[in-house]
Design a protein around this motif. Structure first.
Motif, mmCIF file in Angstrom:
data_model
loop_
_atom_site.group_PDB
_atom_site.id
_atom_site.type_symbol
_atom_site.label_atom_id
_atom_site.label_comp_id
_atom_site.label_asym_id
_atom_site.label_seq_id
_atom_site.Cartn_x
_atom_site.Cartn_y
_atom_site.Cartn_z
ATOM 1 N N ILE A 138 -22.879 34.763 -2.102
ATOM 2 C CA ILE A 138 -22.247 35.497 -1.004
ATOM 3 C C ILE A 138 -20.647 35.317 -1.045
ATOM 4 O O ILE A 138 -20.267 34.135 -1.159
ATOM 5 C CB ILE A 138 -22.697 35.060 0.372
ATOM 6 N N VAL A 139 -20.013 36.500 -1.153
ATOM 7 C CA VAL A 139 -18.500 36.297 -1.689
ATOM 8 C C VAL A 139 -17.837 36.924 -0.550
ATOM 9 O O VAL A 139 -18.057 38.090 0.153
ATOM 10 C CB VAL A 139 -18.217 36.813 -3.004
ATOM 11 N N GLU A 140 -16.441 36.227 -0.336
ATOM 12 C CA GLU A 140 -15.468 36.914 0.261
ATOM 13 C C GLU A 140 -14.229 36.982 -0.579
ATOM 14 O O GLU A 140 -13.577 35.929 -1.081
ATOM 15 C CB GLU A 140 -15.035 36.204 1.666
ATOM 16 N N ALA A 141 -13.742 38.235 -0.982
ATOM 17 C CA ALA A 141 -12.816 38.233 -1.875
ATOM 18 C C ALA A 141 -13.428 37.454 -3.293
ATOM 19 O O ALA A 141 -14.218 37.712 -3.825
ATOM 20 C CB ALA A 141 -11.424 37.793 -1.489
ATOM 21 N N GLU A 142 -12.322 36.496 -3.607
ATOM 22 C CA GLU A 142 -12.780 35.870 -5.050
ATOM 23 C C GLU A 142 -13.536 34.641 -4.740
ATOM 24 O O GLU A 142 -13.814 33.791 -5.469
ATOM 25 C CB GLU A 142 -11.347 35.522 -5.841
ATOM 26 N N ARG A 143 -13.865 34.159 -3.475
ATOM 27 C CA ARG A 143 -14.417 32.906 -3.003
ATOM 28 C C ARG A 143 -15.739 33.149 -2.697
ATOM 29 O O ARG A 143 -16.289 34.179 -2.047
ATOM 30 C CB ARG A 143 -13.758 32.545 -1.700
ATOM 31 N N ILE A 144 -16.844 32.189 -3.131
ATOM 32 C CA ILE A 144 -18.212 31.908 -2.964
ATOM 33 C C ILE A 144 -18.435 31.080 -1.712
ATOM 34 O O ILE A 144 -17.925 30.070 -1.696
ATOM 35 C CB ILE A 144 -19.017 31.472 -4.055
ATOM 36 N N VAL A 145 -18.652 31.955 -0.681
ATOM 37 C CA VAL A 145 -18.817 31.193 0.808
ATOM 38 C C VAL A 145 -20.214 30.588 0.956
ATOM 39 O O VAL A 145 -20.441 29.834 1.847
ATOM 40 C CB VAL A 145 -18.308 32.052 1.955
ATOM 41 N N ASP A 146 -21.130 31.241 0.250
ATOM 42 C CA ASP A 146 -22.457 30.727 0.370
ATOM 43 C C ASP A 146 -23.440 31.141 -0.854
ATOM 44 O O ASP A 146 -22.992 31.965 -1.606
ATOM 45 C CB ASP A 146 -23.269 31.296 1.695
ATOM 46 N N THR A 147 -24.420 30.304 -1.006
ATOM 47 C CA THR A 147 -25.560 30.679 -1.941
ATOM 48 C C THR A 147 -26.628 30.334 -1.576
ATOM 49 O O THR A 147 -27.140 29.528 -0.929
ATOM 50 C CB THR A 147 -25.095 29.598 -3.157
ATOM 51 N N TRP A 148 -27.349 31.795 -1.412
ATOM 52 C CA TRP A 148 -28.690 31.639 -0.864
ATOM 53 C C TRP A 148 -29.938 31.614 -1.895
ATOM 54 O O TRP A 148 -29.859 32.881 -2.890
ATOM 55 C CB TRP A 148 -28.880 33.016 -0.095
ATOM 56 N N PRO A 149 -31.075 30.991 -1.790
ATOM 57 C CA PRO A 149 -32.131 31.152 -2.964
ATOM 58 C C PRO A 149 -32.870 32.399 -2.731
ATOM 59 O O PRO A 149 -33.026 32.900 -1.550
ATOM 60 C CB PRO A 149 -32.891 30.014 -2.710
ATOM 61 N N VAL A 150 -33.246 32.943 -3.725
ATOM 62 C CA VAL A 150 -34.268 34.255 -3.641
ATOM 63 C C VAL A 150 -35.646 33.584 -3.652
ATOM 64 O O VAL A 150 -36.245 33.402 -4.852
ATOM 65 C CB VAL A 150 -33.984 35.003 -4.695
ATOM 66 N N ASP A 151 -36.013 33.290 -2.371
ATOM 67 C CA ASP A 151 -37.063 32.228 -2.345
ATOM 68 C C ASP A 151 -38.534 33.005 -2.144
ATOM 69 O O ASP A 151 -39.563 32.212 -1.867
ATOM 70 C CB ASP A 151 -36.660 31.209 -1.283
ATOM 71 N N LEU A 152 -38.511 34.229 -1.965
ATOM 72 C CA LEU A 152 -39.779 34.785 -2.037
ATOM 73 C C LEU A 152 -40.504 35.528 -3.272
ATOM 74 O O LEU A 152 -41.252 36.304 -3.050
ATOM 75 C CB LEU A 152 -39.479 35.813 -0.840
ATOM 76 N N ARG A 153 -39.765 35.089 -4.341
ATOM 77 C CA ARG A 153 -40.247 35.783 -5.391
ATOM 78 C C ARG A 153 -41.650 35.421 -5.812
ATOM 79 O O ARG A 153 -42.280 34.274 -5.331
ATOM 80 C CB ARG A 153 -39.505 35.464 -6.608
#
Lengths: 328, 328
Positions: free
Chosen positions: B311-326
């Motif tokens: 999850i990004v705001e401009a050039e910064r990554i503010v969060d990382t979410w697992p794609v956990d339903l694969r």
């Protein structure tokens, strides 16, 4: 465990067909004449079977594949047949011989900076993708050597040729591509002339090692060619809905690489796939709960959706192998 | 962490665009008027954002998605909008209200045998996929009730309509589909008339809940329609090779759903993708090491290749979410 006990969709690999493919290839291209490409199967257990057939040199497409192969003791001679801009992770791999493809000053710099010691000069032999111009190969090799890299030779992938129907056309265009590669080799030096794929494994007599990968499992695209390899992998699916005009099974876009078009179903015409469905017209009566086998059009992006391969003999699952080289 | 520090290929989600999409949809279809479909993003962290916008009912396409949603406390009202032949795993899910689509005696049997208590009758409204004939819906509802199942109503997906360019055509064909669904509903009873997708979220005024999912992240196929949602997801890639005629980046068939064709690159023409590459013709000077943003043609099978969303705001990554339903 039996096939009927599997949750679907699931990848099935016929043990005898896989063995036939591995044995046929290793008879044609023994030992280091084949540098099996792991990108097609992304599975170290399958790579170990290839090693058991005498191949100890491997080709990878990603850094993750390189790390995974080294991690299971298959690192005698690993080639990353792809350019990287950051080779730091490659340079950190221990207990393996690491070679990376380079085609520019920037990728040579990246290899040297990242601590990689050996490179191949990647040459464009007709596929509009990576690779330098033939006439530029000598300059890049000199540059790499000045930076302390061991230049082992050249590689060039005739990817525009490997899928052509006619063997005579494949051979003719392969020769044209390999003439470019040999010209580059004359400028570069080194022992390695690496090229080829499943479609040119026996007509490419110019390269001294062939980077074939699809031959192990095959797909419907390669099955159209006159090759001695069998389709060894399918996606098992369950019929979940039947109407008078068609039937639907639980194998869709998230279980199949679709860039080569729809998969095939024996005894049926495939209409279309959606996220979790395949709609097909069966030739014989079909019922909810029936199992069908779906044959993918392109093996590599199909396997990359799944986390395991089920190895089967008739109706029995004799082994389950993790698809452990996924991701980047 | 900054975007430039990411290993590529990587999925980027623009935080502001995602928020815009979620807010726009929840204003149009508040609370239970929307039953967000999780198949497009397969991410419980994103589903929690949808819940924060007031939606507590969700749609799933696989048993794995149902299990995962229940497991993170989003099980108030989960619909598996798909047929299953073995409902055992569904019946075992605790702390959730579980409803499954049925369209045949066999799938009704499976629900009852597996311990599922509630069903919707799935009606074919024009898409050649699952769903019973309208005139068969009442008989199936009666059968389900005789087996002790609570029949909550009907569902019918106008998947042949949601992607059509012209809004007037979408509305007209949607009405035809929903007339079939309402006829079935009159035979079935129950409170729920569930249908729709991102392309018909506001022209489908006949269903009382809409199963849209793609609106959250969007893709180039849906972006062609006159919808108020923004493309919030792209694949970040690194340029690894540049020739006079084209450039190549490290984002290929294993990072992109390809059933809707090639992805797009801003300021460039995409020529083709191969397993780990995209070859494109940039309009402005491009160098090895440049980062590009690749816009997938179809969101669902793209996300399914990746294990996380950044999850990004401009050039910064503010969060990382697992794609956990694969997986399944």
């Amino acid at each position: 465990m039996l096939i009927r006990d599997l949750t679907t969709p699931a990848l099935l690999v016929d043990a005898a067909d896989l063995e036939h493919n591995l044995a046929t290839m290793s008879a044609a291209l023994p030992g280091p004449r084949l540098r099996p490409h792991v990108k097609a199967h992304k599975c170290t257990a399958l790579a170990k079977r290839q090693a058991a057939h005498g191949h100890r040199t491997f080709t990878c497409a990603t850094i993750r594949e390189m790390e995974g192969m080294a991690g299971v003791g298959l690192g005698d001679d690993l080639l990353l047949a792809n350019e990287v801009v950051d080779a730091t992770r490659l340079g950190r791999i221990r207990n393996a011989r690491i070679t990376v493809a380079v085609d520019s000053e920037a990728t040579i710099d990246a290899a040297a900076r990242g601590g990689v010691r050996e490179v191949l000069i990647d040459v464009n032999v007709g596929l509009p993708r990576c690779g330098c111009a033939t006439e530029d190969a000598g300059r890049l090799a000199d540059l790499a050597r000045r930076k302390g890299l061991n230049v082992r030779g050249v590689m060039g992938y005739e990817g525009h040729v490997v899928g052509l129907d006619q063997r005579s056309t494949r051979t003719q265009l392969c020769e044209q591509s390999m003439q470019l590669l040999l010209q580059a080799h004359a400028l570069v030096g080194g022992d390695v002339v690496s090229a080829g794929g499943t479609g040119t494994y026996d007509c490419n007599t110019w390269a001294n090692e062939i980077q074939a990968g699809s031959y192990a499992l095959m797909d419907t695209a390669y099955a159209k060619l006159d090759l001695p390899f069998r389709r060894a992998l399918c996606v098992l699916a369950t019929v979940i809905s039947v109407s008078p005009a068609y039937a639907v099974a639980d194998c869709g876009l998230k279980a199949l690489g679709m860039d080569h078009g729809n998969p095939s179903v024996d005894g049926a015409t495939v209409l279309f796939c959606s996220d979790e469905h395949i709609t097909f017209v069966p030739e014989s009566p079909t019922h909810v709960g029936d199992r069908i086998r779906v044959w993918p059009a392109h093996i590599d992006p199909t396997v990359a959706y799944h986390d395991r391969l089920h190895i089967v003999e008739a109706e029995r699952i004799v082994d389950t192998w993790p698809v452990d080289l996924r991701g980047w």
